[in-house]
Design a protein around this motif. Structure first.
Motif, PDB file in Angstrom:
ATOM      1  N   LEU A   1       0.833  -1.207   0.000  1.00 24.35           N
ATOM      2  CA  LEU A   1       0.000   0.000   0.000  1.00 24.35           C
ATOM      3  C   LEU A   1       0.867   1.256   0.000  1.00 24.35           C
ATOM      4  O   LEU A   1       0.591   2.218  -0.720  1.00 24.35           O
ATOM      5  CB  LEU A   1      -0.928  -0.011   1.212  1.00 24.35           C
ATOM      6  N   ILE A   2       1.933   1.256   0.799  1.00 26.67           N
ATOM      7  CA  ILE A   2       2.840   2.410   0.842  1.00 26.67           C
ATOM      8  C   ILE A   2       3.473   2.636  -0.528  1.00 26.67           C
ATOM      9  O   ILE A   2       3.571   3.770  -1.006  1.00 26.67           O
ATOM     10  CB  ILE A   2       3.925   2.199   1.918  1.00 26.67           C
ATOM     11  N   GLU A   3       3.908   1.560  -1.169  1.00 34.13           N
ATOM     12  CA  GLU A   3       4.533   1.680  -2.483  1.00 34.13           C
ATOM     13  C   GLU A   3       3.561   2.236  -3.511  1.00 34.13           C
ATOM     14  O   GLU A   3       3.940   3.067  -4.353  1.00 34.13           O
ATOM     15  CB  GLU A   3       5.056   0.317  -2.930  1.00 34.13           C
ATOM     16  N   LYS A   4       2.313   1.794  -3.474  1.00 37.23           N
ATOM     17  CA  LYS A   4       1.337   2.277  -4.450  1.00 37.23           C
ATOM     18  C   LYS A   4       0.997   3.742  -4.216  1.00 37.23           C
ATOM     19  O   LYS A   4       0.712   4.474  -5.155  1.00 37.23           O
ATOM     20  CB  LYS A   4       0.075   1.417  -4.397  1.00 37.23           C
ATOM     21  N   CYS A   5       1.038   4.165  -2.965  1.00 43.27           N
ATOM     22  CA  CYS A   5       0.811   5.588  -2.681  1.00 43.27           C
ATOM     23  C   CYS A   5       1.965   6.425  -3.219  1.00 43.27           C
ATOM     24  O   CYS A   5       1.767   7.557  -3.667  1.00 43.27           O
ATOM     25  CB  CYS A   5       0.670   5.812  -1.179  1.00 43.27           C
ATOM     26  N   ASN A   6       3.173   5.871  -3.216  1.00 47.11           N
ATOM     27  CA  ASN A   6       4.323   6.577  -3.772  1.00 47.11           C
ATOM     28  C   ASN A   6       4.291   6.600  -5.291  1.00 47.11           C
ATOM     29  O   ASN A   6       4.821   7.509  -5.926  1.00 47.11           O
ATOM     30  CB  ASN A   6       5.631   5.919  -3.310  1.00 47.11           C
ATOM     31  N   THR A   7       3.670   5.579  -5.877  1.00 47.83           N
ATOM     32  CA  THR A   7       3.596   5.500  -7.340  1.00 47.83           C
ATOM     33  C   THR A   7       2.783   6.646  -7.923  1.00 47.83           C
ATOM     34  O   THR A   7       3.165   7.291  -8.895  1.00 47.83           O
ATOM     35  CB  THR A   7       2.972   4.156  -7.773  1.00 47.83           C
ATOM     36  N   GLU A   8       1.638   6.897  -7.310  1.00 43.23           N
ATOM     37  CA  GLU A   8       0.740   7.950  -7.795  1.00 43.23           C
ATOM     38  C   GLU A   8       0.886   9.165  -6.895  1.00 43.23           C
ATOM     39  O   GLU A   8       0.375   9.187  -5.779  1.00 43.23           O
ATOM     40  CB  GLU A   8      -0.706   7.433  -7.792  1.00 43.23           C
ATOM     41  N   GLU A   9       1.619  10.166  -7.361  1.00 38.76           N
ATOM     42  CA  GLU A   9       1.968  11.316  -6.530  1.00 38.76           C
ATOM     43  C   GLU A   9       1.140  12.555  -6.836  1.00 38.76           C
ATOM     44  O   GLU A   9       1.368  13.614  -6.248  1.00 38.76           O
ATOM     45  CB  GLU A   9       3.458  11.647  -6.696  1.00 38.76           C
ATOM     46  N   THR A  10       0.211  12.477  -7.772  1.00 33.56           N
ATOM     47  CA  THR A  10      -0.495  13.694  -8.172  1.00 33.56           C
ATOM     48  C   THR A  10      -1.732  13.975  -7.328  1.00 33.56           C
ATOM     49  O   THR A  10      -2.324  15.030  -7.441  1.00 33.56           O
ATOM     50  CB  THR A  10      -0.915  13.592  -9.652  1.00 33.56           C
ATOM     51  N   VAL A  11      -2.150  13.039  -6.495  1.00 31.66           N
ATOM     52  CA  VAL A  11      -3.305  13.247  -5.623  1.00 31.66           C
ATOM     53  C   VAL A  11      -2.801  13.397  -4.190  1.00 31.66           C
ATOM     54  O   VAL A  11      -2.259  12.460  -3.609  1.00 31.66           O
ATOM     55  CB  VAL A  11      -4.306  12.083  -5.728  1.00 31.66           C
ATOM     56  N   ALA A  12      -2.971  14.571  -3.632  1.00 34.07           N
ATOM     57  CA  ALA A  12      -2.375  14.898  -2.333  1.00 34.07           C
ATOM     58  C   ALA A  12      -2.880  13.999  -1.217  1.00 34.07           C
ATOM     59  O   ALA A  12      -2.158  13.704  -0.264  1.00 34.07           O
ATOM     60  CB  ALA A  12      -2.649  16.361  -1.999  1.00 34.07           C
ATOM     61  N   GLU A  13      -4.129  13.554  -1.308  1.00 30.51           N
ATOM     62  CA  GLU A  13      -4.721  12.756  -0.231  1.00 30.51           C
ATOM     63  C   GLU A  13      -4.003  11.421  -0.041  1.00 30.51           C
ATOM     64  O   GLU A  13      -4.122  10.786   1.014  1.00 30.51           O
ATOM     65  CB  GLU A  13      -6.202  12.504  -0.516  1.00 30.51           C
ATOM     66  N   LEU A  14      -3.240  10.983  -1.045  1.00 32.12           N
ATOM     67  CA  LEU A  14      -2.512   9.720  -0.901  1.00 32.12           C
ATOM     68  C   LEU A  14      -1.452   9.795   0.178  1.00 32.12           C
ATOM     69  O   LEU A  14      -1.083   8.787   0.760  1.00 32.12           O
ATOM     70  CB  LEU A  14      -1.870   9.330  -2.235  1.00 32.12           C
ATOM     71  N   ARG A  15      -0.961  10.998   0.452  1.00 29.19           N
ATOM     72  CA  ARG A  15       0.040  11.159   1.509  1.00 29.19           C
ATOM     73  C   ARG A  15      -0.534  10.768   2.863  1.00 29.19           C
ATOM     74  O   ARG A  15       0.157  10.202   3.697  1.00 29.19           O
ATOM     75  CB  ARG A  15       0.515  12.626   1.560  1.00 29.19           C
ATOM     76  N   THR A  16      -1.807  11.071   3.080  1.00 29.72           N
ATOM     77  CA  THR A  16      -2.456  10.711   4.343  1.00 29.72           C
ATOM     78  C   THR A  16      -2.549   9.206   4.488  1.00 29.72           C
ATOM     79  O   THR A  16      -2.254   8.644   5.547  1.00 29.72           O
ATOM     80  CB  THR A  16      -3.860  11.340   4.419  1.00 29.72           C
ATOM     81  N   VAL A  17      -2.954   8.531   3.419  1.00 30.37           N
ATOM     82  CA  VAL A  17      -3.064   7.070   3.438  1.00 30.37           C
ATOM     83  C   VAL A  17      -1.691   6.442   3.670  1.00 30.37           C
ATOM     84  O   VAL A  17      -1.541   5.488   4.436  1.00 30.37           O
ATOM     85  CB  VAL A  17      -3.687   6.561   2.127  1.00 30.37           C
ATOM     86  N   GLU A  18      -0.682   6.991   3.021  1.00 32.31           N
ATOM     87  CA  GLU A  18       0.678   6.476   3.175  1.00 32.31           C
ATOM     88  C   GLU A  18       1.143   6.596   4.624  1.00 32.31           C
ATOM     89  O   GLU A  18       1.750   5.678   5.183  1.00 32.31           O
ATOM     90  CB  GLU A  18       1.631   7.237   2.255  1.00 32.31           C
ATOM     91  N   GLY A  19       0.847   7.736   5.250  1.00 31.47           N
ATOM     92  CA  GLY A  19       1.235   7.940   6.649  1.00 31.47           C
ATOM     93  C   GLY A  19       0.552   6.963   7.588  1.00 31.47           C
ATOM     94  O   GLY A  19       1.172   6.436   8.520  1.00 31.47           O
ATOM     95  N   GLU A  20      -0.728   6.702   7.342  1.00 31.86           N
ATOM     96  CA  GLU A  20      -1.457   5.753   8.177  1.00 31.86           C
ATOM     97  C   GLU A  20      -0.880   4.342   8.023  1.00 31.86           C
ATOM     98  O   GLU A  20      -0.737   3.606   9.005  1.00 31.86           O
ATOM     99  CB  GLU A  20      -2.938   5.763   7.797  1.00 31.86           C
ATOM    100  N   ALA A  21      -0.547   3.967   6.797  1.00 30.59           N
ATOM    101  CA  ALA A  21       0.023   2.641   6.564  1.00 30.59           C
ATOM    102  C   ALA A  21       1.377   2.499   7.256  1.00 30.59           C
ATOM    103  O   ALA A  21       1.676   1.452   7.847  1.00 30.59           O
ATOM    104  CB  ALA A  21       0.153   2.387   5.063  1.00 30.59           C
TER     105      ALA A  21
END
Length: 233
Positions: free
Chosen positions: A131-151
């Motif tokens: 999940l962390i890797e996929k959040c890093n893959t798609e960097e154009t949506v800011a909300e993914l940073r929140t999901v990455e932090g939770e993971a």
């Protein structure tokens, strides 16, 4: 001037390639990876390993025997020891300084972790990293940073569990007669088992959220604004 235009054209080409790559990755995530992964995790949640009703099944034996009682040579020695301890407690020199049992080596070798929980943790950790890797893959949506932090916080929780359990087992080795330390190890094992099931459930739900988020923003990912001052979502 011509050389400057040539450089600008090369840069524009590189930017176009970057946009095409981001768009392709986003479309693959929405069309294939996210749906398959959330279904996979939903199936994992139904696995018997995550649906143990009797939590005693995940208990791990703490193979540390209690030493035998200390035999005093005579009653006089025992009274002297008690008097000395009383004096230390009265003048404050002995407060919170109970020595416990000196531990030089474990009688049965290395104290093993709770193997049932370790096996489960080793199945959950790759899902967290994915999940962390996929959040890093798609960097154009800011909300993914929140999901990455939770993971990432889930990995911190796992490390914290091992550290806490190790300290408690060390206490048991030093104070083998104190039953509460043994019970506390059992309690944190049960708590971690429940926590791991919650983590898997959260991972599944986060994939649902990401799927919906990127699907709604796919057009903006394909054709981003000239200015990135505004959030995409």
């Amino acid at each position: 001037m011509n050389s400057l235009l040539k450089v600008d054209n090369e840069l524009n080409l590189k930017v176009d390639v970057f946009r095409q790559r981001i768009t392709g990755e986003a479309e693959n995530l929405v069309a294939s990876f996210f749906p398959n992964k959330l279904l996979e995790l939903d199936h994992f949640l139904k696995d018997p390993i995550l649906n143990i009703c009797e939590l005693k099944e995940i208990h791990s034996e703490i193979n540390l025997t209690m030493p035998g009682p200390i035999l005093l040579s005579n009653l006089h020695d025992g009274l002297e020891a008690q008097s000395a301890k009383k004096r230390k407690m009265e003048d404050g020199t002995g407060e919170d300084k109970v020595a416990g049992t000196k531990v030089f080596i474990m009688p049965s070798g290395m104290m093993k972790s709770n193997t049932k929980l370790v096996d489960l943790i080793e199945k959950v950790k790759p899902e967290i990293r994915t999940l962390i890797e996929k959040c890093n893959t798609e960097e154009t949506v800011a909300e993914l940073r929140t999901v990455e932090g939770e993971a990432a916080s889930y990995l911190d929780q796992i490390s914290g569990y091992y550290i806490t359990r190790a300290k408690l087992v060390s206490k048991i080795a030093k104070y083998p007669h104190v039953e509460d330390y043994r019970r506390t190890v059992t309690e944190i094992d049960e708590k971690k088992y429940i926590s791991l099931k919650v983590i898997v459930s959260e991972l599944r739900n986060q994939y649902v959220t990401l799927y919906d988020m990127i699907l709604k923003n796919i057009d903006k990912i394909k054709k981003p604004r000239s200015s990135n001052a505004e959030a995409l979502y």
